[in-house]
Motif scaffolding. Structure first.
Motif, short mmCIF file in Angstrom:
data_model
loop_
_atom_site.label_atom_id
_atom_site.label_comp_id
_atom_site.label_asym_id
_atom_site.label_seq_id
_atom_site.Cartn_x
_atom_site.Cartn_y
_atom_site.Cartn_z
N LYS A 1 -2.25 10.31 4.88
CA LYS A 1 -1.47 11.12 3.93
C LYS A 1 -0.35 10.31 3.30
CE LYS A 1 -2.26 15.43 6.48
NZ LYS A 1 -1.60 16.50 7.28
N ASN A 2 0.06 9.24 3.96
CA ASN A 2 1.18 8.45 3.46
C ASN A 2 0.84 7.63 2.21
OD1 ASN A 2 2.91 9.34 5.49
ND2 ASN A 2 2.31 7.69 6.89
N PHE A 3 -0.44 7.44 1.93
CA PHE A 3 -0.79 6.62 0.77
C PHE A 3 -2.00 7.17 0.01
CE2 PHE A 3 -2.13 4.62 4.76
CZ PHE A 3 -3.51 4.62 4.62
N CYS A 4 -2.32 8.45 0.20
CA CYS A 4 -3.45 9.06 -0.49
C CYS A 4 -3.01 10.23 -1.35
CB CYS A 4 -4.50 9.56 0.51
SG CYS A 4 -5.29 8.25 1.43
N VAL B 1 -10.35 6.15 0.30
CA VAL B 1 -10.02 5.22 1.38
C VAL B 1 -11.29 4.97 2.19
CG1 VAL B 1 -8.69 4.83 3.48
CG2 VAL B 1 -7.63 5.98 1.54
N ILE B 2 -11.56 3.68 2.43
CA ILE B 2 -12.76 3.30 3.19
C ILE B 2 -12.34 2.53 4.43
CG2 ILE B 2 -14.94 2.06 3.12
CD1 ILE B 2 -14.75 2.34 0.02
N MET B 3 -12.66 3.07 5.59
CA MET B 3 -12.41 2.37 6.85
C MET B 3 -13.55 1.39 7.07
SD MET B 3 -10.74 1.76 9.68
CE MET B 3 -9.61 3.08 10.14
N VAL C 1 0.83 -1.20 0.00
CA VAL C 1 0.00 0.00 0.00
C VAL C 1 0.87 1.25 0.00
CG1 VAL C 1 -1.61 1.36 1.40
CG2 VAL C 1 -2.01 -1.08 1.05
N LEU C 2 1.86 1.26 0.85
CA LEU C 2 2.72 2.44 0.96
C LEU C 2 3.54 2.65 -0.31
CD1 LEU C 2 3.90 2.00 4.65
CD2 LEU C 2 2.34 3.73 3.78
N GLN C 3 3.89 1.54 -0.96
CA GLN C 3 4.70 1.66 -2.18
C GLN C 3 3.84 2.04 -3.38
OE1 GLN C 3 6.87 -1.99 -2.70
NE2 GLN C 3 8.04 -1.73 -0.81
N SER C 4 2.67 1.40 -3.53
CA SER C 4 1.81 1.71 -4.68
C SER C 4 1.09 3.04 -4.46
CB SER C 4 0.80 0.59 -4.92
OG SER C 4 -0.01 0.39 -3.78
N GLY C 5 0.58 3.22 -3.26
CA GLY C 5 0.05 4.50 -2.79
C GLY C 5 -0.87 5.23 -3.74
#
Length: 430
Positions: free
Chosen positions: A405-408, A390-392, A381-385
């Motif tokens: 913010k790290n992956f959006c 985003v759905i919790m 997730v962090l790499q493809s980002g």
């Protein structure tokens, strides 16, 4: 105490077997050989028991008498020395929402082949009222050649396991018991009293005990469907459902149900068992089935709401990337049975949104096998980002620490199904 066999070593059967193993010999039977090997090596993939408990419980072999302890087995021959059989196999529904009794009937046929005079078969699997005596007992008689309530006996004691709950556990939840004769009902009740610290409730018949289980979860399903329907209404009104529930909750007798995706092994399944029996008897259960329809519509509502919010923010829908946080049916638990996140994933993909799912609690292999979905790791997730939405979906404690913010992308839609995120970063809640 008599030697016990617990048929099925999943979320229900394993804790039950280990509880009885402190008092007598218990064979935990499962048809999954890999599962049996894991348990005998102290590994429980359901996370209901730790290695220390499993290994310390293994204090006997099936050939010895007069000891106590637990052993997992997939050998039918190991059941012959037992005199009490407790059935905890799954009772799912099929693609038409009808009861799927194949696992129950298969287990019953197997037990019929090892049944002896004086044995007792107790069912814990969720069924409709009458199933034990009308569906299971005839199989036991046919396979064993024995006569019911003369040569062997039956009982029903509905499971009340809450997967992942370390407070409300097997021994702390009152147990409903029943038996096919007055004497057997008392014997079964006394059997469970040995392990259930909260006490027991002896129902007057097996059918009453079966019905009590069915309505426990049907009641929760209907109550949740009510607040889910409120969420659909208040979305149109333009107000926050959880704000409304917080205000209404100040009344002393208001029931604090929350809207959400309704999956899992009980709430999304058991109402169909009760409805099935009602239809057999010529009655159409309007309230129960309408509640099911509402709850089954929530995933599609969330997907359409996310898409509308994306359009409002000028985010191109086709080809957009969405990340769903969680696939298990509840937080901090590996249970993926009947998860409605699968429906959410399907609905988003139908809109043309590429949808990833991440869940540190779920087994990648199990998710792939059951739903054909490939889970992403947090590293992926962090790499493809660069997610557009985003759905919790499941409030695992790991997710509560995330910085979105790290992956959006800078423009992103955040939908908080569970109502756990900072409202300053949330576009919509259920």
């Amino acid at each position: 105490m008599k030697k016990i066999a617990v048929i099925g070593q999943g979320y229900v059967g394993l804790p039950l077997a280990l509880a009885f193993a402190s008092h007598t010999q218990v064979v935990g039977f499962d048809i999954d050989e890999a599962r049996v090997n894991e348990l005998n090596n102290g590994v429980d993939r359901t996370k209901e028991a730790d290695a220390g408990v499993l290994l310390s419980a293994r204090q006997f072999s099936v050939d010895t008498d007069g000891q106590k302890g637990y052993i997992a087995s997939c050998a039918v021959e190991d059941l012959r020395s037992c005199t009490i059989y407790i059935v905890t196999v799954p009772t799912p529904i099929d693609e038409f929402n009808a009861p799927d009794l194949r696992p129950l009937r298969s287990a019953t046929r197997m037990l019929g082949k090892v049944l002896k005079k004086g044995d007792i078969v107790i069912y814990e699997s969720t069924v409709y009222p009458g199933c034990t005596e009308e569906d299971c007992v005839p199989i036991l008689e046919q396979e064993s050649g024995l006569i019911f309530n003369q040569d062997f006996f039956a009982g029903y004691s509905p499971e009340r396991i809450n997967p992942g709950d370390k407070v409300n556990t097997l021994t702390t939840i009152k147990k409903v018991t029943s038996g096919s004769t007055l004497a057997i009902a008392e014997e079964i009740d006394q059997l469970y009293q040995v392990i259930i610290h909260a006490g027991t409730h002896k129902a007057p018949s097996i059918k009453v005990a079966e019905a009590s289980k069915a309505i426990e979860n049907a009641q929760r399903d209907v109550n949740i469907s009510f607040v889910n329907e409120l969420a659909l209404i208040f979305d149109r009104v333009g107000i926050d459902t959880q704000d409304v529930l917080a205000a209404a909750g100040t009344k002393f007798n208001f029931l604090p149900y929350k809207p959400g995706l309704v999956g899992g092994h009980c709430i999304s399944v058991d109402p169909y068992y009760l409805a099935h029996k009602a239809v057999q008897l010529g009655y159409h259960p309007n309230v129960i089935l309408s509640g099911r329809r509402v709850n089954d519509s929530v995933a599609e509502f969330i997907a359409s709401k996310v898409v509308k919010l994306m359009i409002r923010k000028d985010i191109a829908v086709k080809g957009a990337k969405a990340l769903v946080l969680g696939i298990t049916f509840k937080e901090n638990c590996p249970d993926i049975r009947n998860t409605k996140v699968k429906d959410l994933h399907t609905a988003l993909e139908d809109y043309g949104v590429q949808t990833d799912i991440v869940d540190p609690w779920a087994s990648r292999e199990e998710v792939q096998h059951e739903y054909g979905l490939r889970l992403k790791s947090m590293e992926d997730v962090l790499q493809s980002g660069a997610y557009d939405a985003v759905i919790m979906a499941v409030s695992h404690h790991e997710f509560l620490k995330l910085d979105l913010k790290n992956f959006c992308k800078e423009r992103v839609v955040v939908f908080d199904i569970k109502g756990v995120l900072d409202r300053a970063i949330v576009d919509a809640r259920l």
